[in-house]
Design a protein around this motif. Structure first.
Motif, PDB file in Angstrom:
ATOM      1  N   LEU A 270       0.795  -1.231   0.000  1.00  0.00           N
ATOM      2  CA  LEU A 270       0.000   0.000   0.000  1.00  0.00           C
ATOM      3  C   LEU A 270       0.822   1.272   0.000  1.00  0.00           C
ATOM      4  CD1 LEU A 270      -2.811  -1.002   2.529  1.00  0.00           C
ATOM      5  CD2 LEU A 270      -2.846  -1.140   0.031  1.00  0.00           C
ATOM      6  N   THR A 295     -10.077   5.245  -1.611  1.00  0.00           N
ATOM      7  CA  THR A 295     -10.620   3.968  -2.099  1.00  0.00           C
ATOM      8  C   THR A 295     -10.820   2.959  -0.981  1.00  0.00           C
ATOM      9  OG1 THR A 295      -8.349   3.299  -2.624  1.00  0.00           O
ATOM     10  CG2 THR A 295      -9.663   4.236  -4.417  1.00  0.00           C
ATOM     11  N   SER A 296     -10.193   3.190   0.153  1.00  0.00           N
ATOM     12  CA  SER A 296     -10.340   2.282   1.285  1.00  0.00           C
ATOM     13  C   SER A 296     -10.090   3.054   2.571  1.00  0.00           C
ATOM     14  CB  SER A 296      -9.350   1.117   1.175  1.00  0.00           C
ATOM     15  OG  SER A 296      -9.373   0.316   2.351  1.00  0.00           O
ATOM     16  N   VAL A 373      -6.518   4.799   2.216  1.00  0.00           N
ATOM     17  CA  VAL A 373      -5.796   4.395   1.007  1.00  0.00           C
ATOM     18  C   VAL A 373      -6.378   5.132  -0.191  1.00  0.00           C
ATOM     19  CG1 VAL A 373      -5.194   2.469  -0.520  1.00  0.00           C
ATOM     20  CG2 VAL A 373      -5.271   2.121   1.965  1.00  0.00           C
ATOM     21  N   ARG A 374      -5.497   5.641  -1.043  1.00  0.00           N
ATOM     22  CA  ARG A 374      -5.889   6.201  -2.342  1.00  0.00           C
ATOM     23  C   ARG A 374      -5.262   5.346  -3.444  1.00  0.00           C
ATOM     24  NH1 ARG A 374      -3.779  11.699  -3.220  1.00  0.00           N
ATOM     25  NH2 ARG A 374      -5.406  11.957  -4.805  1.00  0.00           N
ATOM     26  N   GLY A 375      -5.933   5.289  -4.607  1.00  0.00           N
ATOM     27  CA  GLY A 375      -5.417   4.527  -5.734  1.00  0.00           C
ATOM     28  C   GLY A 375      -5.850   3.078  -5.694  1.00  0.00           C
ATOM     29  N   LYS A 376      -5.500   2.351  -6.757  1.00  0.00           N
ATOM     30  CA  LYS A 376      -5.847   0.947  -6.877  1.00  0.00           C
ATOM     31  C   LYS A 376      -4.688   0.153  -7.476  1.00  0.00           C
ATOM     32  CE  LYS A 376     -10.832   1.736  -7.468  1.00  0.00           C
ATOM     33  NZ  LYS A 376     -12.018   1.517  -8.340  1.00  0.00           N
ATOM     34  N   ASN A 379      -0.735   0.965  -7.938  1.00  0.00           N
ATOM     35  CA  ASN A 379      -0.583   2.408  -7.734  1.00  0.00           C
ATOM     36  C   ASN A 379      -1.422   2.878  -6.545  1.00  0.00           C
ATOM     37  OD1 ASN A 379       1.127   2.703 -10.005  1.00  0.00           O
ATOM     38  ND2 ASN A 379      -0.657   2.735 -11.353  1.00  0.00           N
ATOM     39  N   THR A 380      -1.039   2.423  -5.369  1.00  0.00           N
ATOM     40  CA  THR A 380      -1.736   2.821  -4.154  1.00  0.00           C
ATOM     41  C   THR A 380      -0.800   3.573  -3.227  1.00  0.00           C
ATOM     42  OG1 THR A 380      -1.214   0.713  -3.073  1.00  0.00           O
ATOM     43  CG2 THR A 380      -3.336   0.869  -4.237  1.00  0.00           C
ATOM     44  N   GLU A 381      -1.394   4.328  -2.327  1.00  0.00           N
ATOM     45  CA  GLU A 381      -0.643   5.047  -1.301  1.00  0.00           C
ATOM     46  C   GLU A 381      -1.500   5.115  -0.051  1.00  0.00           C
ATOM     47  OE1 GLU A 381       1.783   5.871   0.144  1.00  0.00           O
ATOM     48  OE2 GLU A 381       2.374   7.975   0.085  1.00  0.00           O
ATOM     49  N   THR A 483       1.255   7.112  -9.165  1.00  0.00           N
ATOM     50  CA  THR A 483       0.874   6.804  -7.786  1.00  0.00           C
ATOM     51  C   THR A 483       0.384   8.072  -7.093  1.00  0.00           C
ATOM     52  OG1 THR A 483       2.500   5.007  -7.629  1.00  0.00           O
ATOM     53  CG2 THR A 483       1.660   5.914  -5.563  1.00  0.00           C
TER      54      THR A 483
END
Length: 511
Positions: A270, A295-296, A373-376, A379-381, A483
């Protein structure tokens, strides 16, 4: 967190001495002077501790040091005691790095530490950069007119590797008690708690871990020594032989001395960021600044007392307060860490999470934090949002950048007004101030409050004007190679002033 200043004792002693002299030299028979109401005066000294930013060879770190002008109340003059050279000072110095067992920490090739330049005047940020793993932990203090509200932001970009990500942290004051929900001992996580001692005497710290079934038995029962002016990183998974846990709560206390504490988290899938300490246990909590495109989101909570907590979960959006679909409540057992996944939480709106007792007649203190969490895919952070206390007077977050910063302001209970100032830039620019009205139960996001002609980094300062409690957070987003790298820092009241009682000497007590 609590911030204590010895200067309060000095001020009170000085005031007592002055009024005592007046009463001793008053004419015979003159009435004793009446005590005046307590006044608020600016603090004379502020201390901060910053952990070592990274062990990565490709890390790039920027420090931004800043003191806002004025005192945050509009009434105090800002006069304080001078520094060692007769002038106010705001300077950081390197802390030695050791291991929990007392040896020297190994973290890449050693380099000559580059210490951030000192702040020379309120109102203008000062920046410094350090690359690679040689950047040390820092401790420092601001005195005189540079002390009230002094803040330091540590921002690190790690573009590749297992610890890739944008890591941001507002350096904190030393204390004796810290709570960190949303930490982990999972195999894919490398979570270190960094203990930094800014004082001249050694400290001894205890670290307790709590999982879903309760306390995780620690292998360190005698405490962790933290030498004077040194930092100790401790890998959480080495503290216990218990099975890895996805969500744990970390409790740091000191048996002697004080430390600064922060958790550095790296997830091999992540991304990575700092987890700052959550607000002290309370019966309600606000977790501000969830990005619109999250996203999460995972909520982690812990109850330190003897009673369980049943929490009502709400989301303060731009238009009002709503209950997340299928996730309106959370039961937290005493002494156990509870987690709740909140998929599709924001639905395209920046928001803040509100936690209150399901039954107002049964309030139970708890601590809480979010993993966001951003991205999928690849390519998440990741970033963390701890529960944060309301701003009582003034708070600042430094290292903001044009077109990259979002300020979130939440009024959970009643309408409020705040004054927001974007400082001059570190390399030029004109400060801009705006008064913002907040509707009850909403979150307001500002992306356009930027200094005129800004160059370099700038600071955002939020001052309470009127109305109900206000909580705030800043999101810094610096996308890189697809990312969506980001970090979130909450605003913590700077306690730039203290209430000093007026006093006079009463010789009658000697009779």
């Amino acid at each position: 967190m609590k911030r204590t200043t010895l200067s309060l004792i000095a001020v009170a002693t000085t005031l007592a001495a002055v009024t005592g002299f007046a009463s001793l030299t008053a004419p015979d028979g003159a009435p004793a002077p009446e005590a005046k109401a307590a006044s608020r005066l600016p603090v004379e000294r502020t201390g901060l501790a910053c952990p070592a930013p990274s062990t990565s060879e490709v890390a790039e770190t920027r420090y931004t040091s800043y003191t806002p002008p004025g005192t945050g109340t509009g009434t105090a003059t800002g006069q304080g005691s001078p520094g060692k050279a007769g002038q106010p000072t705001a300077q950081l110095t390197a802390a030695a790095s050791t291991t929990a067992s007392g040896g020297t920490a190994q973290g890449g090739k050693a380099k000559t530490p580059k210490i951030p330049a000192p702040v020379t005047a309120p109102g203008k940020p000062v920046t410094s950069e350090a690359d690679g793993p040689g950047a040390p932990a820092l401790t420092g203090a601001a005195t005189g007119t540079l002390a009230p509200g002094w803040t330091v932001q540590q921002t690190t970009v790690v573009p590749a590797g297992g610890a890739r990500g944008l890591l941001g942290l507002s350096c904190g004051a030393a204390d004796t008690d810290f709570w960190f929900p949303a930490a982990s001992t999972a195999k894919e996580r490398q979570d270190y708690v960094h203990l930094t001692n800014p004082d001249d005497t050694a400290a001894v710290a205890d670290i307790e871990l709590y999982g879903p079934e309760g306390v995780l038995k620690s292998q360190f029962t005698d405490g962790i020594p933290v030498p004077a002016h040194a930092t100790v990183p401790v890998l959480l998974s080495t503290l216990t032989a218990a099975a890895p846990q996805q969500s744990v709560t970390v409790h740091v206390t000191t048996r002697s001395g004080r430390v600064g504490a922060a958790v550095g988290s790296a997830d091999e899938k992540l991304g990575s960021d700092w987890l700052a300490a959550a607000a002290d246990p309370a019966t309600t909590a606000v977790l501000p600044g969830i990005p619109a495109d999250a996203t999460s989101v995972r909520l982690v909570a812990f109850v330190p007392g003897d009673d369980d907590a049943d929490l009502k979960v709400q989301l303060a959006t731009q238009t009002g307060t709503i209950v997340p679909a299928g996730a309106g409540t959370l039961h937290v057992k005493s002494g156990m860490t509870a987690a709740l996944d909140l998929p599709d939480l924001t639905r395209g709106q920046a928001a803040s999470l509100l936690l209150t007792p399901s039954d107002p007649k049964k309030p139970t203190p708890f601590v809480a934090a979010l993993r966001v969490v951003r991205g999928k895919g690849e390519n998440t952070e990741v970033a963390f949002v701890p529960a944060t206390a309301a701003i009582s007077a003034r708070a600042t977050v430094a290292d903001n950048r044009a077109k990259a910063s979002t300020l979130s302001l939440t009024a959970p209970g009643a309408a409020a007004q705040v004054k927001v100032t974007a400082s001059a830039g570190s390399e030029g620019g004109t400060p801009v101030t705006r008064t913002v009205s907040l509707k009850a139960g909403t979150t307001t996001s500002l992306t356009d409050l930027v200094p005129g002609g800004v160059k370099g980094s700038y600071a955002l300062t939020v001052e309470k004007v009127s109305g109900g409690p206000v909580h705030a957070a800043r999101t810094l987003a610096l996308p890189q190679d697809g990312t969506p790298m980001f970090t979130v820092q909450t605003f913590v009241d700077d306690h730039g002033t203290v209430e000093v009682p007026s006093a006079h000497q009463d010789l009658g007590v000697l009779d």
